[in-house]
Each structure stands twice: as C-alpha cells, then as structure tokens.
Design a protein around this motif. Structure first.
Motif, short mmCIF file in Angstrom:
data_model
loop_
_atom_site.label_atom_id
_atom_site.label_comp_id
_atom_site.label_asym_id
_atom_site.label_seq_id
_atom_site.Cartn_x
_atom_site.Cartn_y
_atom_site.Cartn_z
N ARG A 69 6.67 -5.86 8.14
CA ARG A 69 6.93 -4.64 7.36
C ARG A 69 5.65 -3.88 7.01
O ARG A 69 5.59 -3.18 6.01
N GLY A 70 4.61 -4.02 7.84
CA GLY A 70 3.36 -3.31 7.60
C GLY A 70 3.57 -1.80 7.53
O GLY A 70 4.54 -1.27 8.08
N GLN A 71 2.66 -1.14 6.84
CA GLN A 71 2.77 0.31 6.66
C GLN A 71 1.49 1.03 7.08
O GLN A 71 0.41 0.72 6.58
N ASP A 72 1.63 1.99 7.98
CA ASP A 72 0.59 3.00 8.17
C ASP A 72 0.79 3.99 7.03
O ASP A 72 1.92 4.26 6.62
N LYS A 73 -0.32 4.55 6.51
CA LYS A 73 -0.22 5.50 5.40
C LYS A 73 -1.04 6.74 5.70
O LYS A 73 -2.13 6.66 6.26
N LEU A 74 -0.52 7.87 5.30
CA LEU A 74 -1.23 9.15 5.36
C LEU A 74 -1.27 9.68 3.93
O LEU A 74 -0.25 10.06 3.37
N VAL A 75 -2.47 9.67 3.34
CA VAL A 75 -2.65 9.89 1.90
C VAL A 75 -3.34 11.23 1.65
O VAL A 75 -4.30 11.58 2.35
N ARG A 76 -2.86 11.95 0.63
CA ARG A 76 -3.58 13.15 0.18
C ARG A 76 -3.35 13.35 -1.31
O ARG A 76 -2.37 12.89 -1.88
N CYS A 77 -4.30 14.01 -1.93
CA CYS A 77 -4.25 14.30 -3.36
C CYS A 77 -3.85 15.76 -3.52
O CYS A 77 -4.51 16.65 -2.97
N ILE A 78 -2.78 16.02 -4.27
CA ILE A 78 -2.30 17.39 -4.41
C ILE A 78 -2.62 17.99 -5.78
O ILE A 78 -2.38 19.17 -6.01
N ARG A 79 -3.17 17.16 -6.68
CA ARG A 79 -3.61 17.65 -7.98
C ARG A 79 -4.75 16.76 -8.46
O ARG A 79 -4.60 15.55 -8.52
N GLY A 80 -5.89 17.35 -8.77
CA GLY A 80 -7.03 16.58 -9.23
C GLY A 80 -7.88 16.07 -8.09
O GLY A 80 -7.90 16.63 -7.00
N ARG A 81 -8.58 14.93 -8.36
CA ARG A 81 -9.49 14.33 -7.38
C ARG A 81 -9.37 12.82 -7.45
O ARG A 81 -9.28 12.25 -8.54
N ILE A 82 -9.43 12.17 -6.28
CA ILE A 82 -9.42 10.71 -6.21
C ILE A 82 -10.51 10.25 -5.24
O ILE A 82 -10.95 11.02 -4.39
N PHE A 83 -10.92 9.00 -5.40
CA PHE A 83 -11.74 8.34 -4.40
C PHE A 83 -10.82 7.34 -3.72
O PHE A 83 -10.32 6.40 -4.35
N ASP A 84 -10.56 7.55 -2.43
CA ASP A 84 -9.58 6.78 -1.67
C ASP A 84 -10.30 5.83 -0.73
O ASP A 84 -11.29 6.21 -0.09
N VAL A 85 -9.81 4.58 -0.63
CA VAL A 85 -10.52 3.51 0.06
C VAL A 85 -9.58 2.76 1.00
O VAL A 85 -8.42 2.54 0.69
N ALA A 86 -10.14 2.35 2.15
CA ALA A 86 -9.45 1.45 3.09
C ALA A 86 -10.38 0.28 3.38
O ALA A 86 -11.58 0.48 3.63
N VAL A 87 -9.83 -0.94 3.36
CA VAL A 87 -10.59 -2.16 3.62
C VAL A 87 -9.99 -2.87 4.82
O VAL A 87 -8.79 -3.12 4.88
N ASP A 88 -10.84 -3.21 5.79
CA ASP A 88 -10.40 -3.91 7.00
C ASP A 88 -10.03 -5.35 6.65
O ASP A 88 -10.86 -6.13 6.19
N ILE A 89 -8.76 -5.71 6.87
CA ILE A 89 -8.29 -7.09 6.62
C ILE A 89 -7.64 -7.68 7.88
O ILE A 89 -6.78 -8.54 7.80
N ARG A 90 -8.12 -7.24 9.06
CA ARG A 90 -7.58 -7.73 10.32
C ARG A 90 -8.36 -8.98 10.75
O ARG A 90 -9.58 -8.93 10.92
N LYS A 91 -7.65 -10.07 10.92
CA LYS A 91 -8.27 -11.35 11.31
C LYS A 91 -9.02 -11.20 12.63
O LYS A 91 -8.48 -10.68 13.60
N GLY A 92 -10.27 -11.65 12.64
CA GLY A 92 -11.08 -11.59 13.84
C GLY A 92 -11.83 -10.28 14.03
O GLY A 92 -12.60 -10.14 14.97
N SER A 93 -11.63 -9.34 13.14
CA SER A 93 -12.33 -8.05 13.27
C SER A 93 -13.81 -8.23 12.93
O SER A 93 -14.15 -8.89 11.95
#
Length: 192
Positions: free
Chosen positions: A65-89
């Motif tokens: 049930r993994g999820q690809d995500k497409l994220v955007r901020c529509i009000r204000g400001r955020i710091f958005d982060v992605a962390v690699d958790i793929r085994k063997g990467s």
C-alpha cells in the motif's frame, strides 16, 4: 523539473500572469509522465497547521500500500523533506528538502520508498497532496523526525520545540527500521 534522474523531484510550474493575477496548471498526467512521474493518483489530502513550527512526519506506507505523493503548500510556507528508506540504496538515510509556499507554487514529488515530512514556517499553513493509494492504517509507518543518523537540518532554532502529534513523538529510529522498500537503481540526488 529538477534532476530528471533523481526519484524525488522539485517541480516548478509555470505561472501565466496578468493584471488580474495568475493561472497555473497544477497537474497533468501526460506532462508528468514525460518526466518519469507516471503514477495514478487516487486520493487528495488537505491539512491545516495553525501554529508555526508544526512538524508532521516522517511518514510512509509500506508495501503493498505504498504511496507516491505530490505535495504543495497553498497557504503560508513549509519546509518539505523526503528521506531515502530503500533497502540497499547507496543514499539510504539521506534526505533532500525544499521550501514550498503559496507564493512560489512549487511542488515536491516523493515516490514510494521515501519517508515524508514537513515543518510549517509560519502560522496557518495549508498543505495539499495527491497520493497514489488510499490511507491504510495497517500499512502506516514512520521514522523519528529528529533521528541523528539522518540529520535533517530543519529550519528551527535550537530554542524552538516543534508541535508534534503523539504518534510522531514515538516513531522508531532508522537504525531500528527493517525497510520493506527495494532499491530501484536510482540514487537520491540534490534538488535543483
């Protein structure tokens, strides 16, 4: 679009402006597919974080049930982060981040195999994101937002304590996580 090889992508849509304001195409499947983002989105989420320095993450859903995500901020400001958790990467445990705001209109694409989180940089931030699968409580997972092994450089002063959910205060460390995500041959690259 950013680095066409990296699995995480910073997307900078073109805005068409005139004296009335602007227009921007947020998502078009054929356009995204040309850049290697060829998933089908089936759920849209919308969050409001009232106090500044609300931190949500680091979250993911496990297979199948993994999820690809497409994220955007529509009000204000955020710091958005992605962390690699793929085994063997070769970039396992490494992260990339970008400031997304209503003003800049940027999006961050986070594929399956990456943990996602963000911190709000001002009050009353609204974030919307598309997901390639619906929410599945039995597949819900997370990693500690402040894991020293990952070392995310959150834009938070040392004297500021971020607002967290109860769930996010007890997430496991990366060292205690047995990743079910396979490496697909594409290492994480810096965002352009």
């Amino acid at each position: 679009m950013a680095n066409a090889y990296s699995p995480v992508r910073l997307i900078v849509p073109k805005r068409f402006s005139d004296d009335r304001g602007w227009f921007m195409e947020v998502y078009a499947k054929p356009t995204f597919a040309k850049f290697g983002i060829d998933c089908s989105f089936v759920q849209d989420n919308h969050s409001l974080s009232v106090p500044a320095f609300t931190l949500r993450g680091l979250h993911f859903q496990t297979p199948p049930r993994g999820q690809d995500k497409l994220v955007r901020c529509i009000r204000g400001r955020i710091f958005d982060v992605a962390v690699d958790i793929r085994k063997g990467s070769p970039t396992y445990g490494q992260w990339v981040g970008a400031e997304l705001s209503a003003e800049n209109g940027w999006h961050l694409f986070i594929p399956i195999g990456f943990a996602h989180g963000f911190v709000t940089l001002e009050d009353n931030c609204e974030v919307i994101y598309k997901c390639s699968d619906t929410y599945s409580p039995e597949s819900d997972g997370g990693i500690r937002w402040d894991d020293p092994l990952i070392g995310i450089n959150w834009p938070i002063s040392a004297s500021t304590v971020p607002r967290l959910s109860a769930k996010d205060t007890i997430q496991p460390l990366l060292a205690d996580f047995d990743s079910p995500f396979p490496y697909d041959g594409r290492p994480l690259a810096p965002l352009a």
